[in-house]
Design an enzyme around this catalytic site. Structure first.
Site, PDB file in Angstrom:
ATOM      1  N   GLY A 206      74.556  79.544  22.697  1.00 47.17           N
ATOM      2  CA  GLY A 206      74.515  77.995  23.082  1.00 47.17           C
ATOM      3  C   GLY A 206      73.847  77.688  24.278  1.00 47.17           C
ATOM      4  O   GLY A 206      73.407  78.711  24.847  1.00 47.17           O
ATOM      5  N   ASN A 207      73.706  76.921  24.132  1.00 47.99           N
ATOM      6  CA  ASN A 207      73.225  76.061  25.692  1.00 47.99           C
ATOM      7  C   ASN A 207      74.168  74.891  26.361  1.00 47.99           C
ATOM      8  O   ASN A 207      74.365  74.508  25.162  1.00 47.99           O
ATOM      9  CB  ASN A 207      71.681  76.382  25.858  1.00 47.99           C
ATOM     10  CG  ASN A 207      71.350  75.435  24.568  1.00 47.99           C
ATOM     11  OD1 ASN A 207      70.970  73.793  25.383  1.00 47.99           O
ATOM     12  ND2 ASN A 207      69.787  75.436  23.686  1.00 47.99           N
ATOM     13  N   ARG A 208      73.320  74.493  27.391  1.00 48.07           N
ATOM     14  CA  ARG A 208      74.396  73.185  27.805  1.00 48.07           C
ATOM     15  C   ARG A 208      73.855  72.104  27.534  1.00 48.07           C
ATOM     16  O   ARG A 208      73.934  70.841  28.455  1.00 48.07           O
ATOM     17  CB  ARG A 208      73.777  72.951  29.163  1.00 48.07           C
ATOM     18  CG  ARG A 208      74.871  74.535  29.870  1.00 48.07           C
ATOM     19  CD  ARG A 208      74.797  74.895  31.614  1.00 48.07           C
ATOM     20  NE  ARG A 208      74.940  75.630  31.771  1.00 48.07           N
ATOM     21  CZ  ARG A 208      76.657  77.408  31.836  1.00 48.07           C
ATOM     22  NH1 ARG A 208      77.656  75.893  31.851  1.00 48.07           N
ATOM     23  NH2 ARG A 208      76.738  77.775  32.106  1.00 48.07           N
ATOM     24  N   ALA A 273      67.390  71.399  22.387  1.00 53.13           N
ATOM     25  CA  ALA A 273      66.925  72.335  23.549  1.00 53.13           C
ATOM     26  C   ALA A 273      67.133  73.894  21.976  1.00 53.13           C
ATOM     27  O   ALA A 273      68.358  73.981  22.196  1.00 53.13           O
ATOM     28  CB  ALA A 273      67.550  72.822  24.053  1.00 53.13           C
TER      29      ALA A 273
END
Ligand code: CTP
Length: 396
Positions: A206-208, A273
């Protein structure tokens, strides 16, 4: 003109309160329906009877008296715009921290409409760090500040802190109420947040991304009359209650949902994102630890923005670019490669821009070569800037 518009005025304890009698008169002259809520302190500066007479409506000061109860929730939902003027330092601080010890604050906390505030305070109070922080906090909640003016103050000093004149407040009310519907009935599709690409049943890539920018855009489009569908990846930020929400986890799910909605969309804003890669053949069972190094094979995800760019007909397509270097060049490359109409660039080199923050600093690149630069602002204000640029193009 404000014919049929519902204006709620909130008055707090400041000498500038007397000017609200004139503002009320100006609003009524423009055929607005005016209701007023005051803090008990404000009644020392201007009488509820004067304001009730001018507004032709009963003025609310207390949540209840011995015989009846004022429904603050209904009042906050009734209004097209809630204008707190004058706004004292005390009420500002309470608004910033969710304190609810009078009727005006109860109305504020339950208001579903846009809130404008016109501060009135002494120069030193206005410039105090705590006041500045409180302004930033209420801005981040989506409230708009009608900047105070420079001039003679009640203390006898000259400086900043004079409440904006009733005519200026009136103009701001007009702009807000009339801007409200400039995306009326537009069908808007927004993606927001990260995507999670499973490695096994419990782990993911995943990402932030917090989804805050996409959520701010969804709210702004909704407030300006659009029918909004927000396709959100896994986010902990609260999702806007009045938009249609589709929750997804993976890029593939986001792609499928976008594809279904895109033909019936006027404006698509891809602010998610999206993970560029997913794990090839994720494990059906939890991957066990071993003494060996673990290699994950990744395959490219579908590029949603690019795909929509290829199939678009009349839709306006907006993409985002988050860059760390050669920002402008990379943003322009994305604009062309994905056949978008606009690319909103934010650089991770700008302090306060990017993932997780409440602020952002953007440049918008349009297909026709135009470029629009904006300063560091709250994501709510940025959302309004983006819509204003889209509107400008639609009008031309
Ligand atoms: N995007 C998308 N689908 C993807 C990847 C990106 O729709 N699979 C969209 C994003 O929502 C954003 C834009 O494309 O609007 C730019 O995303 P970004 O990740 O910055 O661009 P990439 O093309 O993936 O390039 P890179 O990661 O190499 O910078």
């Amino acid at each position: 003109m404000l014919e049929g518009k519902k204006i709620l005025l909130g008055i707090t304890g400041s000498i500038a309160a007397y000017k609200i009698a004139n503002l009320t008169r100006l609003l009524v002259k423009q055929k607005a329906e005016v209701k007023i809520v005051m803090t008990p302190e404000a009644t020392k500066f201007v009488s509820p009877l004067t304001l009730a007479t001018l507004s032709k409506n009963e003025v609310v000061v207390n949540i209840s008296d011995n015989n009846s109860w004022n429904n603050h929730v209904l009042l906050g939902r009734w209004a097209d715009v809630f204008v707190i003027a004058p706004l004292s330092c005390n009420t500002l601080s309470k608004m910033a921290h969710g304190i609810c010890d009078n009727a005006l604050l109860a109305v504020y906390l339950s208001a579903t409409c846009k809130v404008l505030v016109a501060p009135a305070m002494d120069d030193d109070m206005f410039h105090h760090s705590s006041t500045k922080n409180n302004f930033n906090i209420i801005r981040s909640y989506g409230n708009e500040i009608i900047e105070p003016e420079y001039g003679e103050l009640a203390s006898g000093l000259t400086g900043f802190g004079r409440m904006a004149e009733p005519e200026t407040i009136l103009q701001k009310i007009n702009e807000t109420v009339n801007q409200k519907n400039d995306f009326l009935n537009k069908k808007v599709l927004i993606t927001a947040g990260p995507t999670y690409e499973p490695i096994d049943p419990v782990r993911f890539i995943g990402n932030r991304s917090s989804g805050k920018m996409g959520i701010a855009l969804a709210k702004e489009f909704y407030n300006r009359g659009a029918e909004v569908t927000l396709i959100a990846g896994p986010v902990s930020t609260e999702l806007p209650a009045k938009c249609r929400i589709i929750k997804v986890e993976t890029a593939d799910e986001m792609f499928e949902e976008c594809l279904k909605l895109f033909p019936d969309t006027d404006i698509a804003v891809m602010s998610a994102a999206v993970a560029d890669y997913k794990v090839l053949n994720p494990s059906a069972q939890k991957v066990k630890k071993s003494n060996e190094n673990l290699t994950l094979k990744l395959e490219e995800n579908k590029d949603i923005l690019k795909h929509l760019g290829n199939i678009k007909t009349t839709q306006i397509l907006v993409g985002f670019a988050l860059e760390t270097n050669e920002e402008e060049e990379n943003a322009l490359k994305k604009l062309r490669a994905k056949n978008a109409d606009f690319i909103v660039l934010n650089s991770l080199r700008d302090k306060g821009a990017g993932f997780g923050t409440d602020t952002n600093k953007i440049t918008i690149f349009a297909k026709d070569g135009n470029k629009f630069d904006f300063s560091l602002k709250s994501k709510n204000e940025i959302a309004a800037d983006i819509l204003n640029v889209l509107k400008k193009y639609e009008d031309n």
